[in-house]
Design a protein around this motif. Structure first.
Motif, short mmCIF file in Angstrom:
data_model
loop_
_atom_site.label_atom_id
_atom_site.label_comp_id
_atom_site.label_asym_id
_atom_site.label_seq_id
_atom_site.Cartn_x
_atom_site.Cartn_y
_atom_site.Cartn_z
N GLU A 153 -46.09 -23.68 89.50
CA GLU A 153 -45.01 -22.77 89.08
C GLU A 153 -44.82 -21.67 90.12
O GLU A 153 -43.69 -21.27 90.41
CB GLU A 153 -45.31 -22.19 87.70
CG GLU A 153 -45.14 -23.23 86.61
CD GLU A 153 -45.61 -22.75 85.24
OE1 GLU A 153 -46.20 -21.64 85.15
OE2 GLU A 153 -45.39 -23.49 84.27
N MET A 180 -42.89 -23.16 92.91
CA MET A 180 -41.48 -23.36 92.51
C MET A 180 -40.71 -22.05 92.53
O MET A 180 -39.53 -22.05 92.90
CB MET A 180 -41.42 -24.01 91.13
CG MET A 180 -41.91 -25.46 91.14
SD MET A 180 -42.16 -26.19 89.52
CE MET A 180 -40.54 -26.10 88.81
N ARG A 181 -41.36 -20.95 92.18
CA ARG A 181 -40.69 -19.64 92.25
C ARG A 181 -40.49 -19.21 93.71
O ARG A 181 -39.45 -18.67 94.09
CB ARG A 181 -41.51 -18.58 91.52
CG ARG A 181 -41.33 -18.59 90.03
CD ARG A 181 -41.94 -17.37 89.38
NE ARG A 181 -43.37 -17.22 89.65
CZ ARG A 181 -44.34 -17.84 88.99
NH1 ARG A 181 -44.03 -18.64 87.99
NH2 ARG A 181 -45.59 -17.65 89.31
N PHE A 240 -40.30 -21.16 96.37
CA PHE A 240 -39.45 -22.09 97.12
C PHE A 240 -38.55 -22.87 96.16
O PHE A 240 -38.74 -24.07 95.93
CB PHE A 240 -40.30 -23.08 97.94
CG PHE A 240 -41.26 -22.40 98.86
CD1 PHE A 240 -40.81 -21.88 100.08
CD2 PHE A 240 -42.59 -22.25 98.53
CE1 PHE A 240 -41.69 -21.24 100.94
CE2 PHE A 240 -43.49 -21.61 99.39
CZ PHE A 240 -43.02 -21.11 100.59
N PRO A 241 -37.57 -22.20 95.57
CA PRO A 241 -36.69 -22.89 94.59
C PRO A 241 -35.84 -23.98 95.28
O PRO A 241 -35.52 -23.88 96.45
CB PRO A 241 -35.82 -21.77 94.04
CG PRO A 241 -35.85 -20.70 95.09
CD PRO A 241 -37.18 -20.82 95.78
N ASP A 242 -35.54 -25.00 94.50
CA ASP A 242 -34.75 -26.12 95.03
C ASP A 242 -33.29 -25.76 95.28
O ASP A 242 -32.64 -26.39 96.08
CB ASP A 242 -34.82 -27.32 94.08
CG ASP A 242 -36.12 -28.05 94.16
OD1 ASP A 242 -36.81 -27.93 95.19
OD2 ASP A 242 -36.46 -28.75 93.20
N GLY A 243 -32.81 -24.81 94.60
CA GLY A 243 -31.42 -24.73 94.83
C GLY A 243 -30.65 -23.54 94.70
O GLY A 243 -29.57 -23.34 94.90
#
Length: 71
Positions: A62, A65-66, A68-71
């Protein structure tokens, strides 16, 4: 024996080329020393016994993901 183990995969040939390369080229062992090794000794010499790091847990994933967000 395979049927008893439940394996349906074809056996792969032993990677002699890679093992010999690691022993004689990377570790620079003499042929006498290389061929005298036990499989466990070779495994240890090639790093197989070093501690394995723990995998990424949910909190770590998590955090990535915070960061390096996908989009």
């Amino acid at each position: 024996m395979r049927a008893a183990a439940g394996a349906s995969h074809e056996a792969r040939p032993f990677p002699w080329g890679q093992v010999i390369h690691a022993g004689m080229c990377l570790l620079r062992l003499s042929p006498d020393v290389f061929w005298a090794l036990t499989p466990v000794e070779f495994f240890a010499m090639t790093g197989g016994m070093r501690p394995q790091g723990r995998g990424l847990d949910r909190a770590g994933m998590e955090g990535l993901m915070r960061a390096f967000p996908d989009g």
